[in-house]
Design a protein around this motif. Structure first.
Motif, PDB file in Angstrom:
ATOM      1  N   GLY A 103      -0.238   7.543   6.430  1.00  0.00           N
ATOM      2  CA  GLY A 103       0.259   7.226   7.767  1.00  0.00           C
ATOM      3  C   GLY A 103      -0.038   8.276   8.808  1.00  0.00           C
ATOM      4  N   ALA A 104      -0.202   9.517   8.370  1.00  0.00           N
ATOM      5  CA  ALA A 104      -0.444  10.602   9.311  1.00  0.00           C
ATOM      6  C   ALA A 104      -1.879  10.639   9.812  1.00  0.00           C
ATOM      7  CB  ALA A 104      -0.077  11.936   8.674  1.00  0.00           C
ATOM      8  N   SER A 105      -2.768   9.895   9.185  1.00  0.00           N
ATOM      9  CA  SER A 105      -4.175   9.956   9.588  1.00  0.00           C
ATOM     10  C   SER A 105      -4.793   8.569   9.744  1.00  0.00           C
ATOM     11  CB  SER A 105      -4.968  10.747   8.543  1.00  0.00           C
ATOM     12  OG  SER A 105      -4.857  10.134   7.269  1.00  0.00           O
ATOM     13  N   ALA A 106      -3.935   7.574   9.994  1.00  0.00           N
ATOM     14  CA  ALA A 106      -4.422   6.200   9.960  1.00  0.00           C
ATOM     15  C   ALA A 106      -4.912   5.696  11.316  1.00  0.00           C
ATOM     16  CB  ALA A 106      -3.318   5.272   9.441  1.00  0.00           C
ATOM     17  N   ASP A 117       0.856  -1.180   0.000  1.00  0.00           N
ATOM     18  CA  ASP A 117       0.000   0.000   0.000  1.00  0.00           C
ATOM     19  C   ASP A 117       0.895   1.234   0.000  1.00  0.00           C
ATOM     20  OD1 ASP A 117      -1.800   1.995   0.411  1.00  0.00           O
ATOM     21  OD2 ASP A 117      -2.836   1.028   2.083  1.00  0.00           O
ATOM     22  N   GLU A 118       1.095   1.815  -1.185  1.00  0.00           N
ATOM     23  CA  GLU A 118       2.039   2.916  -1.316  1.00  0.00           C
ATOM     24  C   GLU A 118       1.571   4.188  -0.625  1.00  0.00           C
ATOM     25  OE1 GLU A 118       2.982   3.323  -5.431  1.00  0.00           O
ATOM     26  OE2 GLU A 118       3.524   1.217  -5.620  1.00  0.00           O
ATOM     27  N   ALA A 119       0.314   4.249  -0.217  1.00  0.00           N
ATOM     28  CA  ALA A 119      -0.187   5.448   0.458  1.00  0.00           C
ATOM     29  C   ALA A 119       0.535   5.712   1.773  1.00  0.00           C
ATOM     30  CB  ALA A 119      -1.694   5.329   0.696  1.00  0.00           C
ATOM     31  N   TRP A 120       1.129   4.661   2.368  1.00  0.00           N
ATOM     32  CA  TRP A 120       1.880   4.862   3.611  1.00  0.00           C
ATOM     33  C   TRP A 120       3.070   5.795   3.381  1.00  0.00           C
ATOM     34  CZ3 TRP A 120       0.443   3.724   8.424  1.00  0.00           C
ATOM     35  CH2 TRP A 120      -0.569   2.784   8.609  1.00  0.00           C
ATOM     36  N   TYR A 121       3.579   5.837   2.165  1.00  0.00           N
ATOM     37  CA  TYR A 121       4.711   6.697   1.858  1.00  0.00           C
ATOM     38  C   TYR A 121       4.274   8.094   1.464  1.00  0.00           C
ATOM     39  CZ  TYR A 121       7.499   2.459   1.986  1.00  0.00           C
ATOM     40  OH  TYR A 121       8.117   1.310   2.406  1.00  0.00           O
ATOM     41  N   ASP A 122       2.998   8.318   1.472  1.00  0.00           N
ATOM     42  CA  ASP A 122       2.454   9.629   1.129  1.00  0.00           C
ATOM     43  C   ASP A 122       1.814  10.234   2.375  1.00  0.00           C
ATOM     44  OD1 ASP A 122       1.684  11.806  -0.313  1.00  0.00           O
ATOM     45  OD2 ASP A 122       0.059  10.812  -1.366  1.00  0.00           O
ATOM     46  N   THR A 123       0.505  10.285   2.434  1.00  0.00           N
ATOM     47  CA  THR A 123      -0.168  10.966   3.546  1.00  0.00           C
ATOM     48  C   THR A 123      -0.961  10.030   4.443  1.00  0.00           C
ATOM     49  OG1 THR A 123      -2.089  11.377   2.130  1.00  0.00           O
ATOM     50  CG2 THR A 123      -0.391  13.093   2.205  1.00  0.00           C
TER      51      THR A 123
END
Length: 495
Positions: A443-446, A435-441
């Motif tokens: 992780g900050a709102s998970a 899940d490449e979204a972890w390298y974007d934004t």
């Protein structure tokens, strides 16, 4: 114990002034008494109030949630008593417990609550004054080809040898060739076709490990958290010679392989091999190597044959070819961590050829990835090698090495272009989806957090705002955000 502490004031203010007195506290400096200095003598007694931490019959779990929608993991701390004489070993135990709590990836990111969708690693620096719980993402990257970062052209590619080095012959010429397109029209870009590894033209089939790529230094290690090292069987033909002069091998070695690769004509010895998967001729069964029960190379070395699965005939579509995968994971919250060898075929796991349980005390043993070619030229071609490296060991190479060498801003992208995207099944080929979204934004709102016993946190140095007052029991919830401006591509919880 008696210590003489000397403080000399560096200003002439009265002690009752707003600024007060400023003291020189350099204990190694000469004792120079300035004009109008004020001198006082005081006898002080200090008592050692080191609190013992006992982890015994009552289990002390660490509960981890990366993203509130996914299942949590539960790991119990090792039963032990930590005092002033052995307290540093606690932080190593804590580090291991956290890393073994990282879950395996799923085959479909975002659909199931299992898995995490990324590779990563925890770290606690036992030499630091404040022993923070740190975490970094471990990008799954190609260690031999990368984007040409000097160019704004996203379709320009360059060979790299900063992570893995090509072996050389006695004549000091490279023995392995890295094939890739320097420029690819973006519409035609398919990462599975971008990078192939094989012997140089004119190479000779051999049963020796003399044609390989391996880690450049002791700082380039396989990730100690969740980890993967894989490649495709891009092409495989029988050369008509002895069976063991065909094919190639992907594996993990001891540190000895680094010195071997620094010597022209260096042959990797059996005593350096810890784990491997080997393919030979298309009709031969896969073979593998695992260490003995003490986590040391087997001597004398012998392959085990994974009966029942031979190499599938390589397809014209590389996405349909077998993928050889080495992975470090924990399959169940209360199991010991394992290193597994698997063959992915046509979108599914065709076979798990070994599952090795890492013995206690060996969880942080350094392992070094390598890829070795036995068959000559196009008879044996390994495609798209992809690896996760220890994001903290790289710090030994200098400040910023993690960001520079692993390029985490690309996320789980092969050379900066997605190869794991679940919508691109032609390049995913059934591999665990990232899940490449972890390298974007994301992780900050998970909604991620760690739940840890308060006496453990107090022992680590967390204050009353976290652990409460004297006698407070139970666990504390420590929320964290992955990939923020303050701590990109990870997080840090500082006591």
């Amino acid at each position: 114990m008696v210590k003489l502490l000397r403080l000399t004031s560096t200003n002439r203010n009265d002690a009752s002034d707003e600024i007060g007195l400023v003291f020189n506290v350099n204990m190694d400096a000469e004792l120079i008494i300035s004009e109008n200095s004020q001198i006082g003598v005081k006898n002080l007694t200090f008592d050692d109030d080191f609190e013992t931490l006992v982890i015994g019959g009552a289990t002390l779990p660490i509960i981890t949630a990366f993203e509130s929608a996914r299942d949590v993991t539960i790991r119990n701390l090792t039963s032990a008593t930590y005092t002033a004489s052995n307290y540093l070993s606690f932080f190593a135990d804590m580090r291991i417990t956290l890393n073994t709590g990282l879950k395996v990836l799923t085959n479909t990111a975002g659909v199931t609550t299992a898995g995490q969708g990324f590779y990563g690693q925890y770290f606690i620096d036992i030499d630091a004054d404040k022993k923070a719980i740190q975490f970094r993402l471990s990008p799954a990257i190609c260690p031999v080809v990368n984007r040409g970062l000097e160019s704004a052209d996203a379709t320009e590619w360059v060979q790299r040898q900063d992570l893995m080095k090509i072996s050389t012959s006695i004549a000091n010429t490279e023995t392995v060739y890295i094939a890739y397109d320097e420029t690819v029209p973006e519409a035609d870009l398919r990462p599975v076709e971008m990078c192939n590894v094989y012997q140089i033209l004119g190479g000779v089939a051999t049963d020796l490990r003399v044609n390989y790529i391996s880690s450049t230094s002791s700082a380039v290690q396989w990730s100690r958290g969740s980890a993967v090292w894989w490649c495709r069987v891009q092409d495989l033909q029988s050369n008509g010679g002895a069976q063991d002069t065909n094919g190639f091998e992907i594996g993990l070695a001891t540190e000895d392989i680094i010195a071997t690769n620094a010597t022209p004509g260096g042959v990797v010895q059996d005593s350096s091999i810890m784990f491997s998967i080997r393919c030979e001729r298309p009709t031969d069964d896969y073979k593998f190597i695992v260490p003995d029960a003490a986590f040391t190379p087997v001597s004398p070395l012998a392959y085990s044959t994974a009966t029942g699965i031979s190499v599938s005939t390589p397809s014209t579509d590389p996405a349909e070819n077998d993928v050889l995968v080495l992975t470090r994971e924990t399959t169940n919250s209360f199991d010991r961590p394992i290193i597994a060898g698997r063959i992915f075929r046509n979108g599914v796991v065709a076979h798990e050829i070994f599952r090795y349980t890492i013995p206690a005390g060996s969880e942080e043993t350094a392992l070094y990835p390598y890829l070795c070619m036995f068959g000559a030229g196009s008879d044996a071609v390994a495609g798209q090698p992809t690896c996760t490296f220890d994001p903290y060991a790289l710090d030994a190479l200098g400040e910023g090495s993690y960001e520079t060498l692993l390029k985490p801003e690309f996320g789980n992208k092969f050379c900066g272009v997605s190869c794991f995207d679940t919508v691109d099944l032609s390049s995913n080929a059934g591999l665990p989806a990232l899940d490449e979204a972890w390298y974007d934004t994301k992780g900050a709102s998970a909604g991620s957090n760690l739940v840890i016993d308060k006496q453990v946190l107090k022992f680590m140095g967390f204050g009353a705002s976290i652990v409460g007052g004297p006698g407070a029991g139970g666990s504390a919830v420590l929320p964290f955000a992955v990939n923020t401006s303050l701590y990109p591509y990870g997080f840090s919880l500082i006591p």
